[in-house]
Design a protein around this motif. Structure first.
Motif, PDB file in Angstrom:
ATOM      1  N   GLU A   1      46.568  -8.888 -93.252  1.00 21.76           N
ATOM      2  CA  GLU A   1      46.999  -8.871 -94.653  1.00 21.76           C
ATOM      3  C   GLU A   1      45.915  -8.218 -95.330  1.00 21.76           C
ATOM      4  O   GLU A   1      46.047  -7.090 -96.140  1.00 21.76           O
ATOM      5  CB  GLU A   1      47.470  -9.891 -95.148  1.00 21.76           C
ATOM      6  CG  GLU A   1      47.884  -9.833 -96.623  1.00 21.76           C
ATOM      7  CD  GLU A   1      48.449 -11.267 -97.098  1.00 21.76           C
ATOM      8  OE1 GLU A   1      49.642 -11.347 -97.709  1.00 21.76           O
ATOM      9  OE2 GLU A   1      47.448 -12.363 -97.572  1.00 21.76           O
TER      10      GLU A   1
ATOM     11  N   GLU B   1      42.538 -22.242 -88.870  1.00 19.97           N
ATOM     12  CA  GLU B   1      43.515 -22.685 -89.667  1.00 19.97           C
ATOM     13  C   GLU B   1      42.983 -22.523 -91.178  1.00 19.97           C
ATOM     14  O   GLU B   1      41.636 -22.707 -91.412  1.00 19.97           O
ATOM     15  CB  GLU B   1      43.824 -24.403 -89.768  1.00 19.97           C
ATOM     16  CG  GLU B   1      45.039 -25.000 -90.447  1.00 19.97           C
ATOM     17  CD  GLU B   1      45.307 -26.315 -89.612  1.00 19.97           C
ATOM     18  OE1 GLU B   1      46.528 -26.537 -89.103  1.00 19.97           O
ATOM     19  OE2 GLU B   1      44.500 -27.271 -89.622  1.00 19.97           O
TER      20      GLU B   1
ATOM     21  N   ASN C   1      44.275 -23.896 -98.737  1.00 22.80           N
ATOM     22  CA  ASN C   1      44.292 -23.434-100.144  1.00 22.80           C
ATOM     23  C   ASN C   1      44.417 -24.750-101.036  1.00 22.80           C
ATOM     24  O   ASN C   1      45.120 -25.597-101.141  1.00 22.80           O
ATOM     25  CB  ASN C   1      45.550 -22.600-100.587  1.00 22.80           C
ATOM     26  CG  ASN C   1      45.297 -21.160-100.078  1.00 22.80           C
ATOM     27  OD1 ASN C   1      44.174 -20.782-100.125  1.00 22.80           O
ATOM     28  ND2 ASN C   1      46.663 -20.769 -99.774  1.00 22.80           N
TER      29      ASN C   1
ATOM     30  N   ASP D   1      47.806 -23.922 -95.461  1.00 25.02           N
ATOM     31  CA  ASP D   1      48.361 -23.042 -95.497  1.00 25.02           C
ATOM     32  C   ASP D   1      49.414 -22.772 -94.399  1.00 25.02           C
ATOM     33  O   ASP D   1      48.861 -22.353 -93.398  1.00 25.02           O
ATOM     34  CB  ASP D   1      47.487 -21.603 -95.724  1.00 25.02           C
ATOM     35  CG  ASP D   1      47.979 -20.456 -96.217  1.00 25.02           C
ATOM     36  OD1 ASP D   1      49.611 -20.169 -96.066  1.00 25.02           O
ATOM     37  OD2 ASP D   1      47.542 -19.593 -96.950  1.00 25.02           O
ATOM     38  N   THR D   2      50.761 -22.834 -94.747  1.00 24.74           N
ATOM     39  CA  THR D   2      51.511 -22.608 -93.456  1.00 24.74           C
ATOM     40  C   THR D   2      51.970 -21.238 -93.213  1.00 24.74           C
ATOM     41  O   THR D   2      52.751 -21.013 -92.557  1.00 24.74           O
ATOM     42  CB  THR D   2      52.799 -23.351 -94.065  1.00 24.74           C
ATOM     43  OG1 THR D   2      53.498 -22.998 -95.252  1.00 24.74           O
ATOM     44  CG2 THR D   2      52.533 -24.941 -93.973  1.00 24.74           C
ATOM     45  N   GLY D   3      51.389 -20.246 -94.317  1.00 23.90           N
ATOM     46  CA  GLY D   3      51.905 -18.869 -94.115  1.00 23.90           C
ATOM     47  C   GLY D   3      50.917 -18.077 -93.412  1.00 23.90           C
ATOM     48  O   GLY D   3      51.290 -16.875 -93.183  1.00 23.90           O
ATOM     49  N   ARG D   4      49.630 -18.557 -93.588  1.00 25.26           N
ATOM     50  CA  ARG D   4      48.614 -17.791 -93.110  1.00 25.26           C
ATOM     51  C   ARG D   4      47.435 -18.181 -92.587  1.00 25.26           C
ATOM     52  O   ARG D   4      47.394 -19.533 -92.626  1.00 25.26           O
ATOM     53  CB  ARG D   4      47.964 -16.641 -94.528  1.00 25.26           C
ATOM     54  CG  ARG D   4      48.795 -15.737 -95.019  1.00 25.26           C
ATOM     55  CD  ARG D   4      48.231 -15.453 -96.427  1.00 25.26           C
ATOM     56  NE  ARG D   4      49.293 -14.574 -97.030  1.00 25.26           N
ATOM     57  CZ  ARG D   4      50.381 -14.790 -97.433  1.00 25.26           C
ATOM     58  NH1 ARG D   4      51.005 -16.056 -97.701  1.00 25.26           N
ATOM     59  NH2 ARG D   4      50.923 -13.653 -98.307  1.00 25.26           N
TER      60      ARG D   4
ATOM     61  N   ARG E   1      48.941 -13.212 -91.830  1.00 25.14           N
ATOM     62  CA  ARG E   1      50.134 -13.857 -91.941  1.00 25.14           C
ATOM     63  C   ARG E   1      50.522 -14.096 -90.680  1.00 25.14           C
ATOM     64  O   ARG E   1      50.637 -13.584 -89.596  1.00 25.14           O
ATOM     65  CB  ARG E   1      51.145 -12.650 -92.711  1.00 25.14           C
ATOM     66  CG  ARG E   1      50.962 -12.577 -94.206  1.00 25.14           C
ATOM     67  CD  ARG E   1      52.010 -11.496 -94.527  1.00 25.14           C
ATOM     68  NE  ARG E   1      51.922 -10.242 -93.948  1.00 25.14           N
ATOM     69  CZ  ARG E   1      51.702  -9.096 -94.456  1.00 25.14           C
ATOM     70  NH1 ARG E   1      51.203  -9.203 -95.634  1.00 25.14           N
ATOM     71  NH2 ARG E   1      51.617  -7.968 -94.034  1.00 25.14           N
ATOM     72  N   TYR E   2      51.284 -15.564 -90.722  1.00 27.75           N
ATOM     73  CA  TYR E   2      51.836 -16.113 -89.360  1.00 27.75           C
ATOM     74  C   TYR E   2      52.892 -15.094 -88.869  1.00 27.75           C
ATOM     75  O   TYR E   2      53.008 -14.917 -87.706  1.00 27.75           O
ATOM     76  CB  TYR E   2      52.347 -17.383 -89.692  1.00 27.75           C
ATOM     77  CG  TYR E   2      51.565 -18.716 -89.389  1.00 27.75           C
ATOM     78  CD1 TYR E   2      51.270 -18.570 -87.821  1.00 27.75           C
ATOM     79  CD2 TYR E   2      50.912 -19.316 -90.342  1.00 27.75           C
ATOM     80  CE1 TYR E   2      50.568 -19.918 -87.536  1.00 27.75           C
ATOM     81  CE2 TYR E   2      50.296 -20.453 -90.046  1.00 27.75           C
ATOM     82  CZ  TYR E   2      49.820 -20.670 -88.379  1.00 27.75           C
ATOM     83  OH  TYR E   2      49.192 -21.891 -88.233  1.00 27.75           O
ATOM     84  N   SER E   3      53.743 -14.343 -89.766  1.00 30.00           N
ATOM     85  CA  SER E   3      54.740 -13.880 -89.364  1.00 30.00           C
ATOM     86  C   SER E   3      54.312 -12.501 -88.663  1.00 30.00           C
ATOM     87  O   SER E   3      55.009 -11.845 -87.785  1.00 30.00           O
ATOM     88  CB  SER E   3      55.435 -13.106 -90.528  1.00 30.00           C
ATOM     89  OG  SER E   3      54.875 -12.432 -91.478  1.00 30.00           O
ATOM     90  N   ASP E   4      53.222 -11.788 -88.809  1.00 30.87           N
ATOM     91  CA  ASP E   4      52.557 -10.730 -88.070  1.00 30.87           C
ATOM     92  C   ASP E   4      52.107 -11.278 -86.712  1.00 30.87           C
ATOM     93  O   ASP E   4      52.053 -10.529 -85.638  1.00 30.87           O
ATOM     94  CB  ASP E   4      51.645 -10.317 -89.022  1.00 30.87           C
ATOM     95  CG  ASP E   4      52.088  -9.308 -90.037  1.00 30.87           C
ATOM     96  OD1 ASP E   4      53.131  -8.892 -90.070  1.00 30.87           O
ATOM     97  OD2 ASP E   4      51.311  -9.422 -91.242  1.00 30.87           O
TER      98      ASP E   4
ATOM     99  N   ASP F   1      52.746 -14.321 -85.151  1.00 33.94           N
ATOM    100  CA  ASP F   1      53.465 -15.276 -84.278  1.00 33.94           C
ATOM    101  C   ASP F   1      53.864 -14.752 -82.986  1.00 33.94           C
ATOM    102  O   ASP F   1      53.800 -15.565 -82.024  1.00 33.94           O
ATOM    103  CB  ASP F   1      54.689 -15.592 -85.183  1.00 33.94           C
ATOM    104  CG  ASP F   1      55.431 -16.798 -84.566  1.00 33.94           C
ATOM    105  OD1 ASP F   1      54.536 -17.960 -84.259  1.00 33.94           O
ATOM    106  OD2 ASP F   1      56.546 -16.745 -84.152  1.00 33.94           O
TER     107      ASP F   1
END
Length: 318
Positions: free
Chosen positions: A234, A273, A276, A281-284, A299-302, A304
């Protein structure tokens, strides 16, 4: 009076109107931050206290320090900023002293070129005290102004970044399968899920970090290797304090991904980990590679698809 008699006065009046329109209330010599619209921007040099970067247009491609391709979105926005920044208000000597001098903020010098011709130069004093604009001067002894980008509700000072990393693409991995010779994933919260993949052309070996394994699905290994074709992150965490860096360096990692390329280059990505305001932070995640001191926000989405467990490579039970 006859029209012929009024002609000189009419011409003089029009000339005065044009001069007044062109004049800045603060003095043009100290307020010309943007290049003239008919001038082409082909290079920009940003010089800070610790970093310096040259952005230059070469064969229709913007380069970072004449070596790396620049991040297109950053260059596009930066050029808009350079063209459209405007004076929002003057800065009093007291305000400049309180916001800049007292806080020890050193400026970034900006030089804008058309080929070898210097079009504009000015100083940016990056401050977060004004959300919509930053303090700038034409020269260090000139009048300071708050400069903003009309219509943009963000910190324009962030784009005047002399760090080379800011301008390079935000890419963790961009490798074809043929460019990879091995991948190792260390899972520190579940060590039995850690694994290593070794490649040789179309041949693969799967190991549990100590010995070769059998019974795994080669198509899943091949698919996993393909996930490294383009993995972004990000942003850089340039604003991180030294205390925050020290705390992160002492923190136990969640994962470590090591990729060795066919040409011998080795990239080690450590993932930690992220919190914030004390909340997980469950998203990053935080990320860091061994070849630089800066941390990244990922980002976790990137990331994962790369965080598989060893059992992923085995056929599912029917």
């Amino acid at each position: 009076p006859p029209r012929s008699t009024l002609f000189p006065y009419t011409t003089l009046f029009r000339s005065l109107v044009m001069i007044i329109r062109k004049r800045s209330p603060f003095g043009r010599a100290e307020t010309s931050f943007s290049p003239e619209p008919d001038k082409a921007i082909t290079a920009v040099e940003l010089s800070g206290e610790d970093h310096k970067v040259i952005l230059s247009l070469t064969d229709d491609t913007w380069k970072v320090n004449r070596e790396y391709d620049a991040r297109k979105s950053a260059i596009t926005f930066f050029l808009r900023v350079l063209r459209e920044i405007r004076i929002k208000s003057p800065v009093s000597p007291e305000m400049f002293s309180d916001e800049i001098v007292a806080k020890g903020i050193r400026p970034v010098r900006v030089e804008i070129y058309e080929n070898r011709k210097l079009l504009r130069s000015f100083y940016v004093y990056r401050t977060t005290s004004n959300k919509y604009g930053n303090i700038m001067k034409i020269k260090e002894k000139s009048k300071p102004f708050i400069i903003h980008f009309p219509g943009f509700e963000g910190d324009i000072g962030s784009v005047f970044n002399p760090n080379e990393l800011f301008w390079k693409p935000h890419t963790l991995f961009n490798l074809l399968p043929s460019e990879i010779s091995s991948i190792a994933l260390d899972n520190y919260s579940d060590t039995t899920s850690s694994f290593r993949i070794e490649t040789a052309g179309n041949n693969f070996n799967l190991l549990d970090l100590s010995k070769p394994l059998t019974g795994w699905d080669s198509s899943r290994v091949r698919r996993y290797i393909s996930y490294f074709t383009l993995v972004p992150f990000e942003s850089w965490a340039f604003e991180m304090t030294e205390n925050e860096r020290s705390e992160l360096s002492a923190q136990k990692p969640l994962f470590r991904i090591s990729v060795r390329q066919s040409d011998g280059k080795n990239t080690v990505l450590t993932l930690l980990e992220r919190f914030n305001d004390g909340e997980k932070d469950t998203g990053r995640l935080w990320g860091k590679t061994g070849d630089n001191e800066e941390y990244m926000i990922i980002r976790y989405s990137d990331i994962d698809p790369l965080l598989r467990k060893l059992n992923y490579f085995y056929p599912e039970d029917e």
